[in-house]
Design a protein around this motif. Structure first.
Motif, short mmCIF file in Angstrom:
data_model
loop_
_atom_site.label_atom_id
_atom_site.label_comp_id
_atom_site.label_asym_id
_atom_site.label_seq_id
_atom_site.Cartn_x
_atom_site.Cartn_y
_atom_site.Cartn_z
N MET A 125 35.63 -19.33 34.32
CA MET A 125 35.44 -20.73 34.72
C MET A 125 36.24 -21.06 35.97
SD MET A 125 35.46 -23.00 31.24
CE MET A 125 35.33 -24.52 32.15
N PRO A 126 35.60 -21.71 36.94
CA PRO A 126 36.33 -22.16 38.12
C PRO A 126 37.14 -23.42 37.79
CG PRO A 126 34.05 -22.84 38.27
CD PRO A 126 34.18 -22.02 37.02
N MET A 127 38.03 -23.82 38.67
CA MET A 127 38.85 -25.01 38.43
C MET A 127 38.06 -26.30 38.65
SD MET A 127 41.71 -24.10 37.24
CE MET A 127 42.69 -25.59 37.32
N ASN A 128 36.96 -26.23 39.39
CA ASN A 128 36.16 -27.45 39.59
C ASN A 128 35.28 -27.69 38.37
OD1 ASN A 128 34.72 -25.13 40.31
ND2 ASN A 128 33.30 -26.27 41.55
N SER A 129 34.79 -28.91 38.23
CA SER A 129 34.00 -29.26 37.05
C SER A 129 32.60 -28.67 37.13
CB SER A 129 33.92 -30.79 36.92
OG SER A 129 33.20 -31.34 37.99
N LEU A 130 32.01 -28.44 35.96
CA LEU A 130 30.66 -27.91 35.89
C LEU A 130 30.00 -28.36 34.60
CD1 LEU A 130 30.75 -24.12 35.03
CD2 LEU A 130 32.78 -25.47 35.06
N THR A 131 28.69 -28.32 34.59
CA THR A 131 27.93 -28.68 33.39
C THR A 131 27.86 -27.47 32.47
OG1 THR A 131 25.81 -28.02 34.33
CG2 THR A 131 26.50 -30.31 34.69
N THR A 137 28.48 -19.50 23.30
CA THR A 137 29.05 -20.19 24.46
C THR A 137 29.46 -21.61 24.08
OG1 THR A 137 27.69 -18.87 25.96
CG2 THR A 137 28.61 -20.90 26.84
N ILE A 138 28.61 -22.30 23.36
CA ILE A 138 28.92 -23.67 22.94
C ILE A 138 30.12 -23.69 22.00
CG2 ILE A 138 28.06 -25.70 21.69
CD1 ILE A 138 26.81 -25.30 24.45
N LEU A 139 30.13 -22.81 21.01
CA LEU A 139 31.24 -22.78 20.05
C LEU A 139 32.55 -22.36 20.71
CD1 LEU A 139 29.37 -21.25 16.99
CD2 LEU A 139 30.15 -23.61 17.26
N TYR A 192 31.31 -7.99 30.45
CA TYR A 192 31.73 -8.23 29.07
C TYR A 192 31.05 -7.21 28.17
CZ TYR A 192 33.60 -10.96 25.23
OH TYR A 192 34.34 -11.36 24.14
N PRO A 193 31.77 -6.66 27.20
CA PRO A 193 31.22 -5.54 26.42
C PRO A 193 30.03 -5.85 25.53
CG PRO A 193 33.51 -5.98 25.81
CD PRO A 193 33.15 -6.94 26.88
N THR A 194 29.83 -7.11 25.13
CA THR A 194 28.69 -7.45 24.27
C THR A 194 27.88 -8.58 24.88
OG1 THR A 194 29.89 -9.10 22.98
CG2 THR A 194 30.01 -6.85 22.19
N THR A 195 26.72 -8.80 24.32
CA THR A 195 25.86 -9.90 24.77
C THR A 195 26.35 -11.20 24.15
OG1 THR A 195 23.99 -8.39 24.90
CG2 THR A 195 23.50 -10.74 24.86
N ILE A 196 26.48 -12.23 24.97
CA ILE A 196 26.93 -13.54 24.51
C ILE A 196 25.72 -14.46 24.41
CG2 ILE A 196 28.37 -15.54 25.05
CD1 ILE A 196 30.22 -13.64 26.58
N VAL A 203 27.88 -17.27 32.69
CA VAL A 203 27.90 -16.25 31.64
C VAL A 203 26.80 -15.23 31.87
CG1 VAL A 203 27.53 -15.86 29.16
CG2 VAL A 203 28.99 -17.74 29.91
N GLU A 204 25.60 -15.72 32.19
CA GLU A 204 24.48 -14.81 32.43
C GLU A 204 24.70 -13.92 33.65
OE1 GLU A 204 21.23 -17.67 32.49
OE2 GLU A 204 20.53 -16.86 30.57
#
Length: 86
Positions: free
Chosen positions: A30-36, A60-62, A51-55, A44-45
């Protein structure tokens, strides 16, 4: 998804598959600026190869909820999320 077995790693869940692991990954990209949340999902995509597994989107929400609960991100009035300085 059983939240109790997904939250922490144990003998049947690898750390990279746990929500704590996913939350750490989200915090690192995550960058320091805001994002939706959609922009976070795009991050993430695009970073899925490091990252070793598929997220999933649900993970992501949890994981975002976990980051909010431990005060690493904040929800802005316009619905965007922002990483807080440590």
């Amino acid at each position: 998804m059983n939240i109790l077995t997904a939250l922490l790693p144990h003998k049947h869940t690898l750390f990279s598959e746990s929500l704590i692991g996913v939350a750490g990954f989200l915090n690192s990209i995550m960058p320091m600026n805001s994002l939706t949340i959609e922009e976070l999902w795009t991050l993430v995509e695009t970073n899925h190869k490091i990252y070793p597994t598929t997220i999933t989107f649900e993970q992501t929400i949890l994981a975002t909820d976990i980051l909010f609960a431990i005060n690493l991100i904040d929800l802005l009035p316009d619905g965007r999320i922002q990483k807080l300085p440590i």
